[in-house]
Design an enzyme around this catalytic site. Sequence first.
Site, PDB file in Angstrom:
ATOM      1  N   GLU A   1      58.750  52.233  -2.257  1.00  0.00           N
ATOM      2  CA  GLU A   1      57.490  52.986  -2.352  1.00  0.00           C
ATOM      3  C   GLU A   1      56.258  52.096  -2.203  1.00  0.00           C
ATOM      4  O   GLU A   1      55.212  52.354  -2.788  1.00  0.00           O
ATOM      5  CB  GLU A   1      57.399  53.779  -3.669  1.00  0.00           C
ATOM      6  CG  GLU A   1      58.588  54.651  -3.984  1.00  0.00           C
ATOM      7  CD  GLU A   1      58.848  55.723  -2.936  1.00  0.00           C
ATOM      8  OE1 GLU A   1      58.437  55.547  -1.796  1.00  0.00           O
ATOM      9  OE2 GLU A   1      59.486  56.734  -3.273  1.00  0.00           O
TER      10      GLU A   1
ATOM     11  N   GLY B   1      58.424  49.343  14.002  1.00  0.00           N
ATOM     12  CA  GLY B   1      57.359  48.667  14.738  1.00  0.00           C
ATOM     13  C   GLY B   1      55.982  48.777  14.139  1.00  0.00           C
ATOM     14  O   GLY B   1      55.006  48.356  14.771  1.00  0.00           O
TER      15      GLY B   1
END
Length: 393
Positions: free
Chosen positions: A372, A137
């Site tokens: 990443e 979220g």
Amino acid sequence: MSQSTEPVVVHGIAQGDHDKLVTEVTEWVRGPGEDWTDRIEATGEVPEELWTELRERGYLSMAAPQRLGGKGLSFEQWMGLMEIFSASHASVRMIVHVVNGTWRAMDPFATEEQRDQFVRPSVAGTKKVAFALTEPGNGTGADITCSVEKEGDTYYLSGEKHLITFGVRCDYWLLAARLAGSTGHQGTVALMVPRDVPGVTVKDTSQTMGVTGTDHAHMIFDRAPVPVANRLGDEGQGLEVALGGFLTPSRISVAMSCVGLARRAQELAYDYASKRTTFGKPLTARQAIQFMLAENEADIEAAKQLILHAAREWEAGSPRGSALSSMSKMTAVEMLARATDKALQIHGGLGYWKTEKIERVYRDARAQRFEEGTNEIQKMVVFRELQKSKDVL
């Protein structure tokens, strides 16, 4: 608790020993590594036997210092091997990349007891640690909402994490959360959460485009109890643990994985073009193909040199380490996209078939674009560092 987030600088191993490792890993990637690639693609799974083989060959403990049970390679030496591993199946690369990197997040903040309990077993490959930061979220930083309530010597963990690599088969999640009611970096904590903790539901979400066989998890925690003794660092240092000593070198490592995979694509393209004939001549006699291969060669080498520069600067503790890490990752990701696209184009329509190795390489290449942090994130980091340097003038 130790609060140092400085990179762990090591001198590395003797050049002759490193050369032997390079030869050994290259032979493994081209031999057993190819066999594992075929098996993983055929079954869609990475068997535990592969983890065992990588552990027994010492490939999971190369980058860590000897005091933790590692081989003690310098970071630049490790990058040379990361390039080679990355020419193998993406799941092989993912295993060696993650296991050879997570100790960097844990070690600076761990007590000696925690090193024995978590860090050294991770380096040895006897305990699997999954890095759990991303949530469904929000982003992957100060806006995390996964929270804990502290009662006595126990944290009760609630919330969700998703896209967690090795989150299904791990022994511990290295998880970032926040004290309930806190905001921003303050109140964040880093916890070593046992995989078998009560109050967690784990969903296997491993159906990915590429990197076949690497398991990914979506975890839902409902007041899962975690001992306070499993906290790394102090309260308020959760994101320092998660991002401080881990993310910068990991981005450089992912960048080097782009180089290794691009070299594999280039190798496949050249071999195919050398054998494929049209109108009585191999494709390598066609100037259009020559130009594609030449562009790839220059693109790959340019990215590699930037990555090695970033690796040396980070290991030396340079203040430019963070910016160079993001520069190398964004440059290498774009290079990999161009190189694999040209390699696939050289194969023509045949390259679209799963019978050709380039098809798998092309799919795997897409993963590095978000690993990443996306390139949009990398550009934000680079601009932030640029702005800082201008403000000083």
